[in-house]
Write a protein that holds these residues in place. Sequence first.
Motif, PDB file in Angstrom:
ATOM      1  N   MET A   1      36.474  39.844  51.057  1.00 25.35           N
ATOM      2  CA  MET A   1      36.130  38.698  51.869  1.00 25.35           C
ATOM      3  C   MET A   1      34.844  39.036  52.636  1.00 25.35           C
ATOM      4  SD  MET A   1      38.515  36.534  54.555  1.00 25.35           S
ATOM      5  CE  MET A   1      39.884  36.340  53.448  1.00 25.35           C
ATOM      6  N   SER A   2      33.941  38.097  52.679  1.00 20.83           N
ATOM      7  CA  SER A   2      32.661  38.342  53.335  1.00 20.83           C
ATOM      8  C   SER A   2      32.816  38.300  54.857  1.00 20.83           C
ATOM      9  CB  SER A   2      31.630  37.319  52.884  1.00 20.83           C
ATOM     10  OG  SER A   2      31.936  36.051  53.423  1.00 20.83           O
ATOM     11  N   LEU A   3      31.873  38.945  55.524  1.00 20.53           N
ATOM     12  CA  LEU A   3      31.876  38.985  56.990  1.00 20.53           C
ATOM     13  C   LEU A   3      31.732  37.582  57.564  1.00 20.53           C
ATOM     14  CD1 LEU A   3      31.918  40.642  59.566  1.00 20.53           C
ATOM     15  CD2 LEU A   3      29.449  40.935  59.353  1.00 20.53           C
ATOM     16  N   ARG A   4      30.950  36.763  56.907  1.00 16.42           N
ATOM     17  CA  ARG A   4      30.749  35.382  57.367  1.00 16.42           C
ATOM     18  C   ARG A   4      32.067  34.599  57.341  1.00 16.42           C
ATOM     19  NH1 ARG A   4      26.062  31.450  54.968  1.00 16.42           N
ATOM     20  NH2 ARG A   4      26.200  29.896  56.587  1.00 16.42           N
ATOM     21  N   ARG A   5      32.828  34.782  56.295  1.00 16.55           N
ATOM     22  CA  ARG A   5      34.114  34.088  56.171  1.00 16.55           C
ATOM     23  C   ARG A   5      35.115  34.600  57.205  1.00 16.55           C
ATOM     24  NH1 ARG A   5      36.373  33.007  50.311  1.00 16.55           N
ATOM     25  NH2 ARG A   5      34.556  31.668  50.383  1.00 16.55           N
ATOM     26  N   VAL A   6      35.102  35.892  57.460  1.00 16.19           N
ATOM     27  CA  VAL A   6      36.001  36.473  58.468  1.00 16.19           C
ATOM     28  C   VAL A   6      35.663  35.908  59.847  1.00 16.19           C
ATOM     29  CG1 VAL A   6      36.637  38.611  59.646  1.00 16.19           C
ATOM     30  CG2 VAL A   6      36.451  38.558  57.151  1.00 16.19           C
ATOM     31  N   ARG A   7      34.384  35.825  60.168  1.00 12.44           N
ATOM     32  CA  ARG A   7      33.977  35.253  61.451  1.00 12.44           C
ATOM     33  C   ARG A   7      34.401  33.797  61.566  1.00 12.44           C
ATOM     34  NH1 ARG A   7      27.848  37.607  62.162  1.00 12.44           N
ATOM     35  NH2 ARG A   7      28.467  39.739  62.629  1.00 12.44           N
ATOM     36  N   PHE A   8      34.224  33.054  60.492  1.00 12.17           N
ATOM     37  CA  PHE A   8      34.625  31.644  60.494  1.00 12.17           C
ATOM     38  C   PHE A   8      36.122  31.521  60.745  1.00 12.17           C
ATOM     39  CE2 PHE A   8      36.155  27.897  58.126  1.00 12.17           C
ATOM     40  CZ  PHE A   8      35.518  26.912  58.863  1.00 12.17           C
ATOM     41  N   LEU A   9      36.918  32.328  60.056  1.00  7.25           N
ATOM     42  CA  LEU A   9      38.368  32.288  60.250  1.00  7.25           C
ATOM     43  C   LEU A   9      38.754  32.722  61.663  1.00  7.25           C
ATOM     44  CD1 LEU A   9      39.606  33.643  56.811  1.00  7.25           C
ATOM     45  CD2 LEU A   9      39.692  31.284  57.653  1.00  7.25           C
ATOM     46  N   ALA A  10      38.014  33.670  62.232  1.00  7.60           N
ATOM     47  CA  ALA A  10      38.287  34.105  63.607  1.00  7.60           C
ATOM     48  C   ALA A  10      38.015  32.975  64.593  1.00  7.60           C
ATOM     49  CB  ALA A  10      37.446  35.327  63.947  1.00  7.60           C
ATOM     50  N   VAL A  11      36.947  32.239  64.372  1.00  5.31           N
ATOM     51  CA  VAL A  11      36.633  31.102  65.251  1.00  5.31           C
ATOM     52  C   VAL A  11      37.703  30.026  65.126  1.00  5.31           C
ATOM     53  CG1 VAL A  11      35.014  29.203  65.623  1.00  5.31           C
ATOM     54  CG2 VAL A  11      34.149  31.532  65.308  1.00  5.31           C
ATOM     55  N   ILE A  12      38.105  29.720  63.913  1.00  2.38           N
ATOM     56  CA  ILE A  12      39.159  28.724  63.689  1.00  2.38           C
ATOM     57  C   ILE A  12      40.455  29.169  64.372  1.00  2.38           C
ATOM     58  CG2 ILE A  12      40.619  27.629  61.936  1.00  2.38           C
ATOM     59  CD1 ILE A  12      37.782  26.523  62.068  1.00  2.38           C
ATOM     60  N   LEU A  13      40.811  30.418  64.227  1.00  7.20           N
ATOM     61  CA  LEU A  13      42.025  30.945  64.861  1.00  7.20           C
ATOM     62  C   LEU A  13      41.933  30.854  66.386  1.00  7.20           C
ATOM     63  CD1 LEU A  13      44.770  32.323  64.612  1.00  7.20           C
ATOM     64  CD2 LEU A  13      43.557  34.510  64.600  1.00  7.20           C
ATOM     65  N   ALA A  14      40.767  31.181  66.935  1.00  6.62           N
ATOM     66  CA  ALA A  14      40.585  31.111  68.393  1.00  6.62           C
ATOM     67  C   ALA A  14      40.743  29.674  68.883  1.00  6.62           C
ATOM     68  CB  ALA A  14      39.213  31.661  68.771  1.00  6.62           C
ATOM     69  N   VAL A  15      40.173  28.730  68.170  1.00 11.50           N
ATOM     70  CA  VAL A  15      40.301  27.319  68.558  1.00 11.50           C
ATOM     71  C   VAL A  15      41.761  26.881  68.495  1.00 11.50           C
ATOM     72  CG1 VAL A  15      39.730  24.959  67.871  1.00 11.50           C
ATOM     73  CG2 VAL A  15      37.938  26.700  67.933  1.00 11.50           C
ATOM     74  N   LEU A  16      42.449  27.273  67.452  1.00 12.31           N
ATOM     75  CA  LEU A  16      43.861  26.914  67.318  1.00 12.31           C
ATOM     76  C   LEU A  16      44.708  27.514  68.440  1.00 12.31           C
ATOM     77  CD1 LEU A  16      44.368  27.194  63.462  1.00 12.31           C
ATOM     78  CD2 LEU A  16      44.318  25.120  64.846  1.00 12.31           C
ATOM     79  N   VAL A  17      44.423  28.749  68.817  1.00 15.34           N
ATOM     80  CA  VAL A  17      45.184  29.390  69.904  1.00 15.34           C
ATOM     81  C   VAL A  17      44.926  28.675  71.227  1.00 15.34           C
ATOM     82  CG1 VAL A  17      45.372  31.499  71.283  1.00 15.34           C
ATOM     83  CG2 VAL A  17      45.387  31.629  68.788  1.00 15.34           C
ATOM     84  N   VAL A  18      43.668  28.378  71.496  1.00 16.34           N
ATOM     85  CA  VAL A  18      43.347  27.678  72.747  1.00 16.34           C
ATOM     86  C   VAL A  18      43.987  26.300  72.754  1.00 16.34           C
ATOM     87  CG1 VAL A  18      41.473  26.637  74.087  1.00 16.34           C
ATOM     88  CG2 VAL A  18      41.237  28.964  73.225  1.00 16.34           C
ATOM     89  N   TRP A  19      43.823  25.558  71.663  1.00 16.45           N
ATOM     90  CA  TRP A  19      44.326  24.190  71.588  1.00 16.45           C
ATOM     91  C   TRP A  19      45.854  24.124  71.555  1.00 16.45           C
ATOM     92  CZ3 TRP A  19      41.057  20.101  71.921  1.00 16.45           C
ATOM     93  CH2 TRP A  19      41.605  18.842  71.714  1.00 16.45           C
ATOM     94  N   GLY A  20      46.467  25.069  70.860  1.00 18.97           N
ATOM     95  CA  GLY A  20      47.909  25.004  70.654  1.00 18.97           C
ATOM     96  C   GLY A  20      48.742  25.796  71.638  1.00 18.97           C
ATOM     97  N   VAL A  21      48.136  26.768  72.327  1.00 17.95           N
ATOM     98  CA  VAL A  21      48.907  27.619  73.230  1.00 17.95           C
ATOM     99  C   VAL A  21      48.379  27.531  74.672  1.00 17.95           C
ATOM    100  CG1 VAL A  21      49.639  29.985  73.727  1.00 17.95           C
ATOM    101  CG2 VAL A  21      49.487  29.210  71.355  1.00 17.95           C
ATOM    102  N   VAL A  22      47.099  27.794  74.854  1.00 17.58           N
ATOM    103  CA  VAL A  22      46.536  27.883  76.200  1.00 17.58           C
ATOM    104  C   VAL A  22      46.560  26.526  76.906  1.00 17.58           C
ATOM    105  CG1 VAL A  22      44.483  28.445  77.545  1.00 17.58           C
ATOM    106  CG2 VAL A  22      45.120  29.871  75.590  1.00 17.58           C
ATOM    107  N   LEU A  23      46.046  25.493  76.272  1.00 11.17           N
ATOM    108  CA  LEU A  23      45.986  24.175  76.930  1.00 11.17           C
ATOM    109  C   LEU A  23      47.364  23.594  77.238  1.00 11.17           C
ATOM    110  CD1 LEU A  23      42.920  22.545  75.148  1.00 11.17           C
ATOM    111  CD2 LEU A  23      43.031  23.597  77.407  1.00 11.17           C
ATOM    112  N   PRO A  24      48.334  23.667  76.322  1.00  6.44           N
ATOM    113  CA  PRO A  24      49.679  23.177  76.696  1.00  6.44           C
ATOM    114  C   PRO A  24      50.291  23.947  77.872  1.00  6.44           C
ATOM    115  CG  PRO A  24      49.499  23.286  74.327  1.00  6.44           C
ATOM    116  CD  PRO A  24      48.266  23.943  74.888  1.00  6.44           C
ATOM    117  N   ARG A  25      50.071  25.247  77.932  1.00  3.81           N
ATOM    118  CA  ARG A  25      50.603  26.013  79.078  1.00  3.81           C
ATOM    119  C   ARG A  25      49.870  25.658  80.358  1.00  3.81           C
ATOM    120  NH1 ARG A  25      52.011  32.084  76.887  1.00  3.81           N
ATOM    121  NH2 ARG A  25      53.646  31.399  75.473  1.00  3.81           N
TER     122      ARG A  25
END
Length: 64
Positions: A1-25
């Motif tokens: 997997m390329s570094l670019r794809r890993v970074r993209f997935l990390a950003v997507i994961l961070a957004v999901l964590v903020v949207w799905g966990v941090v904001l509801p709490r």
Amino acid sequence: MSLRRVRFLAVILAVLVVWGVVLPRLATTRTVRERTQWLEQHQIDPAAMYYTELPLMDRILADE
């Protein structure tokens, strides 16, 4: 997997964590609940407020 794809997935994961966990709490904190209740009591629609009006709005409502 390329570094670019890993970074993209990390950003997507961070957004999901903020949207799905941090904001509801955050929404369940006392401060947010009190502010929401205050807005409802004063019949203020927070979706209709502009960010530039927020500091001014507090001063206007304090004068009531």
